[in-house]
Write a protein that holds these residues in place. Structure first.
Motif: not given
Length: 72
Positions: A41-43, A50-52, A62-63
């Protein structure tokens, strides 16, 4: 999965990663087990990811919470 993802991750041609096949095998075994045994479940579901991409591709913001599913 997307072809470009694999090319960027493992390289191509004579310089391809020698562990590519083992890694792909591990992913095909691990990911289904995680989905089968855990709830994710996404917080903050409305927050943008975002992608690095420096050396490795990494997601930020992405928590998620992971809960063990009850055994059936």
């Amino acid at each position: 999965m997307d072809r470009n993802f694999f090319a960027a991750s493992f390289g191509m041609g004579s310089r391809t990663c020698i562990g590519k096949n083992i890694s792909l095998l591990e992913m095909t075994k691990l990911i289904p087990q995680l989905v089968r045994n855990f709830d994710f479940e996404l917080e903050e579901p409305d927050k943008e990811w975002k992608t690095v991409n420096v050396w490795f591709v990494k997601q930020t913001n992405f928590n998620c919470r992971i809960k063990l599913r009850p055994s059936s």
